[in-house]
Design a protein around this motif. Structure first.
Motif, mmCIF file in Angstrom:
data_model
loop_
_atom_site.group_PDB
_atom_site.id
_atom_site.type_symbol
_atom_site.label_atom_id
_atom_site.label_comp_id
_atom_site.label_asym_id
_atom_site.label_seq_id
_atom_site.Cartn_x
_atom_site.Cartn_y
_atom_site.Cartn_z
ATOM 1 N N GLY A 1 0.902 -1.182 -0.139
ATOM 2 C CA GLY A 1 0.167 0.115 -0.103
ATOM 3 C C GLY A 1 0.833 1.304 0.116
ATOM 4 O O GLY A 1 2.034 1.243 -0.089
ATOM 5 N N ALA B 1 1.844 3.406 2.121
ATOM 6 C CA ALA B 1 2.870 3.522 3.332
ATOM 7 C C ALA B 1 3.951 2.641 3.042
ATOM 8 O O ALA B 1 5.027 3.056 3.154
ATOM 9 C CB ALA B 1 2.034 3.324 4.648
ATOM 10 N N HIS B 2 3.809 1.436 2.703
ATOM 11 C CA HIS B 2 4.746 0.551 2.435
ATOM 12 C C HIS B 2 5.683 0.842 0.975
ATOM 13 O O HIS B 2 6.841 0.725 0.908
ATOM 14 C CB HIS B 2 4.345 -0.846 2.310
ATOM 15 N N SER C 1 4.869 -5.821 9.328
ATOM 16 C CA SER C 1 4.148 -4.471 9.082
ATOM 17 C C SER C 1 3.138 -4.720 7.968
ATOM 18 O O SER C 1 3.393 -5.328 6.936
ATOM 19 C CB SER C 1 5.123 -3.504 8.596
ATOM 20 N N ASN D 1 0.049 -3.523 5.372
ATOM 21 C CA ASN D 1 -0.325 -2.448 4.816
ATOM 22 C C ASN D 1 -0.944 -2.681 3.531
ATOM 23 O O ASN D 1 -0.769 -2.360 2.324
ATOM 24 C CB ASN D 1 0.810 -1.356 4.317
ATOM 25 N N ALA E 1 1.104 -1.696 11.744
ATOM 26 C CA ALA E 1 0.117 -1.374 10.607
ATOM 27 C C ALA E 1 -0.297 -0.071 10.181
ATOM 28 O O ALA E 1 -0.233 0.955 10.951
ATOM 29 C CB ALA E 1 -1.248 -2.206 10.862
ATOM 30 N N ALA E 2 -0.683 0.096 9.184
ATOM 31 C CA ALA E 2 -0.957 1.466 8.236
ATOM 32 C C ALA E 2 -2.061 1.491 7.326
ATOM 33 O O ALA E 2 -2.188 0.408 6.693
ATOM 34 C CB ALA E 2 0.255 2.375 7.985
ATOM 35 N N GLY E 3 -2.654 2.398 7.119
ATOM 36 C CA GLY E 3 -3.741 2.621 6.025
ATOM 37 C C GLY E 3 -5.065 1.978 6.302
ATOM 38 O O GLY E 3 -5.283 1.869 7.639
ATOM 39 N N SER F 1 -5.917 -0.947 9.255
ATOM 40 C CA SER F 1 -5.902 -0.591 10.699
ATOM 41 C C SER F 1 -6.787 0.338 11.138
ATOM 42 O O SER F 1 -7.544 1.168 10.416
ATOM 43 C CB SER F 1 -4.332 -0.326 10.974
ATOM 44 N N ALA G 1 -2.873 7.261 4.762
ATOM 45 C CA ALA G 1 -2.223 6.174 4.422
ATOM 46 C C ALA G 1 -0.659 6.643 4.000
ATOM 47 O O ALA G 1 0.418 6.246 4.333
ATOM 48 C CB ALA G 1 -2.569 5.149 3.552
ATOM 49 N N GLY H 1 3.312 6.771 5.763
ATOM 50 C CA GLY H 1 4.717 6.202 5.633
ATOM 51 C C GLY H 1 5.839 6.506 6.122
ATOM 52 O O GLY H 1 6.512 5.620 6.700
ATOM 53 N N LEU I 1 5.983 5.339 9.949
ATOM 54 C CA LEU I 1 6.042 3.852 9.983
ATOM 55 C C LEU I 1 7.412 3.511 9.839
ATOM 56 O O LEU I 1 7.840 2.748 10.453
ATOM 57 C CB LEU I 1 5.126 3.124 8.762
#
Length: 373
Positions: free
Chosen positions: A10, A12-13, A105, A107, A279-281, A284, A298, A302, A305
């Motif tokens: 996603g 963030a990743h 992690s 995402n 986790a992000a986006g 979560s 999100a 990034g 994170l």
């Protein structure tokens, strides 16, 4: 040797991967990193309405993962996850393999759970065109455009949120001979926006000849949508843009989840139950404050994170991430105009679309590298 697993690619990743090489050389990130995502690219969701409207090709909306991984030892597994065991520290892939992790992690984004939606809306799996996964929708939309060349299609967008609004206006622009209906639900279109924005959205939909029904769908049949409370809407293409759900594999993961099944994280983007999981986006949910499910948050998560993953791997405590109270929100109107809002303030025009286009293209180009769009 610690093993960092990045589940999903996603927004963030993508940022984590873009800076991963430098941080690995500095000894901040571990040499063993695995990215697990089923696709070799990431479609930027903010540009999907522009793709539907015909302003972008699908490749123009795409961030290829290979350039981000080039020259690194990151292992990319092109698989989907079917199970996660937080206590055991493993994820199970759709090919049966179990992948262990020391730090995880997540995402992956939210999903449109076909099983849940079918239970609530009988017939939707057979007759609906789902927006998620975006890869599948991106492959199917050109078929709708082709079909519309010889038929006055009746298209209905189910969902009155930002996605439904943008897709309805995008479809109107791309398919001028079709009738377009927005089935906005009992709350109406743009229910989560301030009154001024709702008024601008209503005016934009009306100006483009889009019929708005403040009704909920109750089910689907051949060539029709069954409406809650009775009645039917004739429809050749029901485009499903309802609110997304949490991935099913989270339910048995052992992780703390919120009431809707999304992964519960604290202000540091860390699982409230398992400190080795971040986790992000949209997958979560912050336990300390409620945030809209928006790609804007999100993207902004990034950098935080990456900083916290690096801190934990270095033996340092993670730091709280404080997203802004207000974010710039841009709703495309399909035809080269957009509605901009910031808190309770809003405006619209071609200049707003120019700004959205510039921001979206800029994000994709930044992480795509030197390749042409």
């Amino acid at each position: 040797m610690k093993h960092l697993v990045l589940l999903g690619a996603g927004h963030a990743h993508v940022q984590v991967l873009a800076r991963r090489a430098d941080l690995t050389r500095q000894g901040v990130l571990p040499p063993q990193i695995t990215l697990i995502t089923p696709y070799p690219r990431q479609l930027y969701s903010g540009m999907v309405p522009g793709f539907v409207a015909g302003h972008y090709t699908l490749p123009a909306c795409t961030i290829a993962l290979e350039p981000l991984l080039a020259g690194s030892a990151v292992r990319h597994l092109s698989q989907a996850v079917v199970a996660l065991d937080a206590a055991a520290g493993t994820v199970t892939l759709d090919d049966g393999r179990d992948i262990g992790f020391d730090l995880l992690s997540v995402n992956t984004g939210a999903v449109q759970d076909r099983q849940q939606l079918e239970a609530a809306l009988p017939g939707v799996r057979e007759h609906g065109l789902f927006v998620r996964p975006i890869e599948a929708f991106g492959a199917l939309w050109p078929r709708v455009v082709e079909r519309a060349q010889g038929l006055a299609l009746r298209l209905a967008v189910v969902g009155g949120g930002a996605a439904g609004i943008e897709l309805a206006m995008a479809a109107r622009h791309r398919l001028p001979g079709a009738s377009v209906t927005l089935l906005a639900g009992a709350s109406g279109a743009a229910a989560n926006y301030p009154d001024r924005v709702r008024q601008q959205v209503a005016r934009a939909l009306q100006q483009r000849g889009i019929t708005v029904l403040a009704r909920d769908a109750a089910g689907f049949g051949p060539g029709e949508i069954h409406l809650a409370g009775g009645g039917r809407l004739a429809c050749d293409v029901p485009l499903i843009a309802t609110g997304a759900q949490a991935p099913a594999w989270l339910r048995s993961s052992g992780l703390a989840l919120d009431a809707q099944g999304f992964l519960a994280v604290d202000a540091c983007l860390r699982s409230t139950s398992h400190p080795q999981v971040f986790a992000a986006g949209d997958v979560s949910s912050r336990s300390d404050r409620q945030l809209p499910r928006s790609g804007v948050y999100a993207v902004r998560a990034g950098a935080a994170l990456l900083k916290n993953l690096s801190a934990v791997l270095s033996g340092q405590p993670p730091a709280p991430h404080q997203p802004p109270r207000h974010t710039l929100n841009l709703l495309s109107c399909g035809d080269g105009e957009a509605i901009l809002s910031w808190g309770t303030w809003s405006a619209s025009g071609r200049w707003a679309w120019w700004l959205k286009d510039r921001i979206d293209r800029g994000f994709v180009r930044r992480y795509r590298g030197p390749r042409p769009p």
